[in-house]
Design an enzyme around this catalytic site. Sequence first.
Site, PDB file in Angstrom:
ATOM      1  N   MET A  34      51.318  17.606  32.745  1.00  0.00           N
ATOM      2  CA  MET A  34      50.629  17.932  31.799  1.00  0.00           C
ATOM      3  C   MET A  34      49.167  17.463  32.158  1.00  0.00           C
ATOM      4  SD  MET A  34      53.190  17.778  28.393  1.00  0.00           S
ATOM      5  CE  MET A  34      53.127  15.955  28.106  1.00  0.00           C
ATOM      6  N   HIS A  41      50.908  10.160  39.209  1.00  0.00           N
ATOM      7  CA  HIS A  41      51.022  11.533  39.474  1.00  0.00           C
ATOM      8  C   HIS A  41      50.728  11.764  40.927  1.00  0.00           C
ATOM      9  CE1 HIS A  41      50.030  12.126  35.009  1.00  0.00           C
ATOM     10  NE2 HIS A  41      51.242  12.855  35.208  1.00  0.00           N
ATOM     11  N   GLY A 152      59.127  12.227  38.123  1.00  0.00           N
ATOM     12  CA  GLY A 152      58.816  10.523  38.016  1.00  0.00           C
ATOM     13  C   GLY A 152      60.066  10.177  37.394  1.00  0.00           C
TER      14      GLY A 152
END
Length: 283
Positions: A34, A41, A152
């Site tokens: 997002m 990330h 994740g």
Amino acid sequence: MPHTPAVARTLPVLRRVLDNLRKRKSTVALVPTMGALHDGHISLVRLAKRRADKVVVSIFVNPTQFAPHEDYGSYPRTWKADATKLASEGVDLIWNPDARLMYPEGFATRVQVEGPATAGLEDRFRPHFFGGVATVVAKLLAQVRPDVAIFGEKDYQQLKVVTQMARDLDLGARIVGAPIMRERDGLAMSSRNLYLTPDQRKAAPALHRSMKDVVRRLRKGEDFASTLAAGAKLIGDAGFKLDYLEARHAETLAPLTQIGSAPARLLAATTIGTTRLIDNMKI
């Protein structure tokens, strides 16, 4: 000079770029995000590069996983910084649709999830959440058609929900979980950490410390119920409002009453100030 990723914001462009990426029968990995990218990330991107020839990163703040009282409108959006980070990592394509493309007028289909999505963890406090996540992830997998998709482990229940959905619906992508990335003081990396005030940021690592203490005691064989209760007290005393601190089967998310031969995970969700933080650890 950093590599400049292709950017797609419409389905025809996405399909054209993906067709070009696959011309030499390259494998493709998808990293759904997002945005508001941090080192956690980036660790997913680097794992994706090891698992496939080409890497696609999606950036889409998904409105269907936010309740009306949650932070959809204020969720951090940092496109320029995100694109720069992904260029420096050699990402091949950024898929950046808007909400009107993902949910056009008349959109009427949702993915209904059970199994890990009804384990009584996040779903107990955010009953809307996993339906929204499953719907958008199903769309992203159908749009990109990756060989592998990277998620994740910080959002551990979400990882289990997505894995089950991809398997049940034969979506063709192998779901791979990536280890939690942490700040030096143990706080799990999250885009929502940007919301923390300086005092809250200073207090936030107490969640990880408390969880480590619980895991240590459970591994030593100390009493199950009293150890979890002591951990909950530590977290509360540190200034958190605790939603849950639970030991669950690492694959099914079924509740546990003792630690034995089954793989186990300690999962927690808390709020400090107005910021919700989640974390988990292997037991």
